[in-house]
Design a protein around this motif. Sequence first.
Motif, PDB file in Angstrom:
ATOM      1  N   GLU A 223       0.859  -1.194   0.000  1.00 45.28           N
ATOM      2  CA  GLU A 223       0.000   0.000   0.000  1.00 45.28           C
ATOM      3  C   GLU A 223       0.888   1.234   0.000  1.00 45.28           C
ATOM      4  N   ASN A 224       0.537   2.192  -0.834  1.00 45.08           N
ATOM      5  CA  ASN A 224       1.369   3.395  -0.947  1.00 45.08           C
ATOM      6  C   ASN A 224       0.517   4.639  -0.706  1.00 45.08           C
ATOM      7  N   ASN A 225       0.694   5.236   0.473  1.00 52.37           N
ATOM      8  CA  ASN A 225       0.016   6.487   0.803  1.00 52.37           C
ATOM      9  C   ASN A 225       1.007   7.636   0.768  1.00 52.37           C
ATOM     10  N   ASN A 226       2.009   7.476  -0.068  1.00 53.06           N
ATOM     11  CA  ASN A 226       3.129   8.405  -0.092  1.00 53.06           C
ATOM     12  C   ASN A 226       2.853   9.585  -1.032  1.00 53.06           C
ATOM     13  N   SER A 227       2.976  10.779  -0.494  1.00 52.94           N
ATOM     14  CA  SER A 227       2.822  11.975  -1.321  1.00 52.94           C
ATOM     15  C   SER A 227       4.053  12.868  -1.249  1.00 52.94           C
ATOM     16  N   ASP A 228       4.977  12.517  -0.352  1.00 50.21           N
ATOM     17  CA  ASP A 228       6.165  13.362  -0.176  1.00 50.21           C
ATOM     18  C   ASP A 228       7.441  12.535  -0.037  1.00 50.21           C
ATOM     19  N   ASN A 229       7.461  11.378  -0.712  1.00 50.40           N
ATOM     20  CA  ASN A 229       8.641  10.496  -0.678  1.00 50.40           C
ATOM     21  C   ASN A 229       9.057  10.106   0.734  1.00 50.40           C
TER      22      ASN A 229
ATOM     23  N   ASN B  49       5.192   6.179   4.972  1.00 47.54           N
ATOM     24  CA  ASN B  49       3.834   6.127   4.439  1.00 47.54           C
ATOM     25  C   ASN B  49       3.632   4.986   3.447  1.00 47.54           C
ATOM     26  N   VAL B  50       4.646   4.149   3.317  1.00 49.78           N
ATOM     27  CA  VAL B  50       4.583   3.028   2.377  1.00 49.78           C
ATOM     28  C   VAL B  50       4.538   1.717   3.166  1.00 49.78           C
ATOM     29  N   ASN B  51       3.543   0.878   2.851  1.00 53.38           N
ATOM     30  CA  ASN B  51       3.402  -0.427   3.507  1.00 53.38           C
ATOM     31  C   ASN B  51       4.089  -1.479   2.647  1.00 53.38           C
ATOM     32  N   ILE B  52       5.186  -2.013   3.162  1.00 55.60           N
ATOM     33  CA  ILE B  52       5.999  -2.967   2.408  1.00 55.60           C
ATOM     34  C   ILE B  52       5.780  -4.388   2.926  1.00 55.60           C
ATOM     35  N   GLY B  53       5.665  -5.343   2.025  1.00 54.62           N
ATOM     36  CA  GLY B  53       5.516  -6.743   2.398  1.00 54.62           C
ATOM     37  C   GLY B  53       6.476  -7.613   1.615  1.00 54.62           C
ATOM     38  N   THR B  54       6.433  -8.915   1.839  1.00 57.83           N
ATOM     39  CA  THR B  54       7.247  -9.860   1.074  1.00 57.83           C
ATOM     40  C   THR B  54       6.334 -10.850   0.368  1.00 57.83           C
ATOM     41  N   THR B  55       6.732 -11.280  -0.816  1.00 53.78           N
ATOM     42  CA  THR B  55       5.898 -12.179  -1.612  1.00 53.78           C
ATOM     43  C   THR B  55       5.829 -13.583  -1.016  1.00 53.78           C
ATOM     44  N   THR B  56       6.850 -13.959  -0.252  1.00 52.06           N
ATOM     45  CA  THR B  56       6.874 -15.244   0.451  1.00 52.06           C
ATOM     46  C   THR B  56       7.259 -14.978   1.907  1.00 52.06           C
ATOM     47  N   ASN B  57       7.245 -16.032   2.713  1.00 48.64           N
ATOM     48  CA  ASN B  57       7.580 -15.837   4.132  1.00 48.64           C
ATOM     49  C   ASN B  57       8.416 -17.001   4.653  1.00 48.64           C
ATOM     50  N   THR B  58       9.461 -17.362   3.899  1.00 45.78           N
ATOM     51  CA  THR B  58      10.316 -18.462   4.344  1.00 45.78           C
ATOM     52  C   THR B  58      11.099 -18.095   5.595  1.00 45.78           C
ATOM     53  N   SER B  59      11.276 -16.804   5.852  1.00 40.38           N
ATOM     54  CA  SER B  59      12.012 -16.368   7.045  1.00 40.38           C
ATOM     55  C   SER B  59      11.153 -16.440   8.299  1.00 40.38           C
ATOM     56  N   GLY B  60       9.858 -16.716   8.145  1.00 39.16           N
ATOM     57  CA  GLY B  60       8.984 -16.822   9.305  1.00 39.16           C
ATOM     58  C   GLY B  60       8.743 -15.501  10.003  1.00 39.16           C
ATOM     59  N   GLY B  61       8.780 -14.402   9.253  1.00 40.16           N
ATOM     60  CA  GLY B  61       8.437 -13.101   9.816  1.00 40.16           C
ATOM     61  C   GLY B  61       9.556 -12.400  10.555  1.00 40.16           C
TER      62      GLY B  61
ATOM     63  N   ILE C  68      14.955  -9.220  13.701  1.00 40.69           N
ATOM     64  CA  ILE C  68      13.905  -8.221  13.908  1.00 40.69           C
ATOM     65  C   ILE C  68      12.670  -8.599  13.093  1.00 40.69           C
ATOM     66  N   SER C  69      11.478  -8.416  13.677  1.00 40.76           N
ATOM     67  CA  SER C  69      10.242  -8.725  12.961  1.00 40.76           C
ATOM     68  C   SER C  69      10.105  -7.830  11.735  1.00 40.76           C
ATOM     69  N   ASN C  70       9.555  -8.399  10.645  1.00 37.62           N
ATOM     70  CA  ASN C  70       9.416  -7.624   9.403  1.00 37.62           C
ATOM     71  C   ASN C  70       7.972  -7.337   9.021  1.00 37.62           C
ATOM     72  N   GLY C  71       7.028  -7.654   9.917  1.00 38.06           N
ATOM     73  CA  GLY C  71       5.625  -7.370   9.656  1.00 38.06           C
ATOM     74  C   GLY C  71       4.848  -8.533   9.076  1.00 38.06           C
ATOM     75  N   MET C  72       5.534  -9.579   8.642  1.00 34.84           N
ATOM     76  CA  MET C  72       4.871 -10.781   8.142  1.00 34.84           C
ATOM     77  C   MET C  72       4.537 -11.704   9.319  1.00 34.84           C
ATOM     78  N   PRO C  73       3.635 -12.674   9.122  1.00 29.23           N
ATOM     79  CA  PRO C  73       3.319 -13.604  10.211  1.00 29.23           C
ATOM     80  C   PRO C  73       4.565 -14.295  10.743  1.00 29.23           C
TER      81      PRO C  73
END
Length: 381
Positions: A269-275, A279-291, A296-301
């Motif tokens: 998700e990108n709510n960025n208007s000023d770089n 404001n940018v929600n970043i995820g990973t396409t897979t989760n082999t690292s287990g989050g 440090i937690s990366n926001g994935m499960p």
Amino acid sequence: MTNTTGKIFSITSFGSSHGKAIGAVIDGCPANLELSEKDIQKELDRRRPGTSSITSPRKEKDRVQILSGIFEGKTDGTPITGIVFNEDKRSKDYSYLKNTPRPGHGDYTWIEKYGNYDYNGGGRGSGRVTIGHVIGGAIAKKLLRQFGIKVISHVIQVGDIKAKTVNMNLIEEKASENPVHCADPNAAKEMEELILEYKNKGDSIGGIVETIAIDVPAGLGEPIFGKLDGELAKALMEIGSVKGVEIGFGFDVANSTASQINDEYYIKENNNSDNNINNVNIGTTTNTSGGILGGISNGMPIVTRVAVKPTPSISMLQNTVDLKSCEETKIEIKGRHDPCICPRVTVVSESAVAIVLADQMIRSGFINPSNLSQNIDKQKK
């Protein structure tokens, strides 16, 4: 003897299997969390013995009493004490074990270290002391839910029977529908039959329990010492009968290539208007690292699995040593025991993970350590 875990949100466990009571003192829980005995009781009911043919027939109500830390239905910032009184004790079942350590148990090592060892039901080393884990975990889970974090667990393997992958959103519901606590109903039936087969033989069987924490924010844990996966592994290994822990892909990384298991990033998700990257929600396409990456937690499960050994208390004849006569002898363990511990480990592993995450949420600044209402006020703004 170390009986406390956690740095800010901490749990001190007390009591023994055949003592008067078992419980926990929870310190560091912020004030103004709505909490009642019902919140804790529903979790204790999940680990209570005597609920099915595949658990120990010991009959305990495991009714919790909160002795301190609650005022007008909310935590007040002081230590919370929860206690459960033992009712269905049969200490005479264990008198023959005084000088004959049980194979697979901690009897011998405890005797060597402490000398004065409560052999009744394993004393302080009994799986029953996980009541303290669950009391602390119930409070931790209630605290985490205020921030949208959920911790769920299910049995994914018993013996050589493996469950099929189930949609993460259905695991909690499906696992609650059978006594094995397996989210795959077909595998659950086979697992139950296998457990009963070993029970009838006087033997037991091990398995694997998976625990998942959902919607954990990025930023929990430290990069060198105090890694989040290190703290989770420690907490899970400290559950009795757990002999192995995996995070994410776990040991399967050993026969993988980086191109196969690297979790690639994308913008959710990108709510960025000023770089501004915040404001940018970043995820990973897979989760082999287990989050967890770099400790440090990366926001994935956050995905963990524990290998649970077969219950060492079995009625089959085994070899041991008589510590008084210094002679080899035989032992046949009596009493009431689980033919497979995995179903009851689910709620304990949830508790262990929740306790670590609650502590980390406070330590990392996501939760106000003194007053929960200050977080809520900020969220409203």
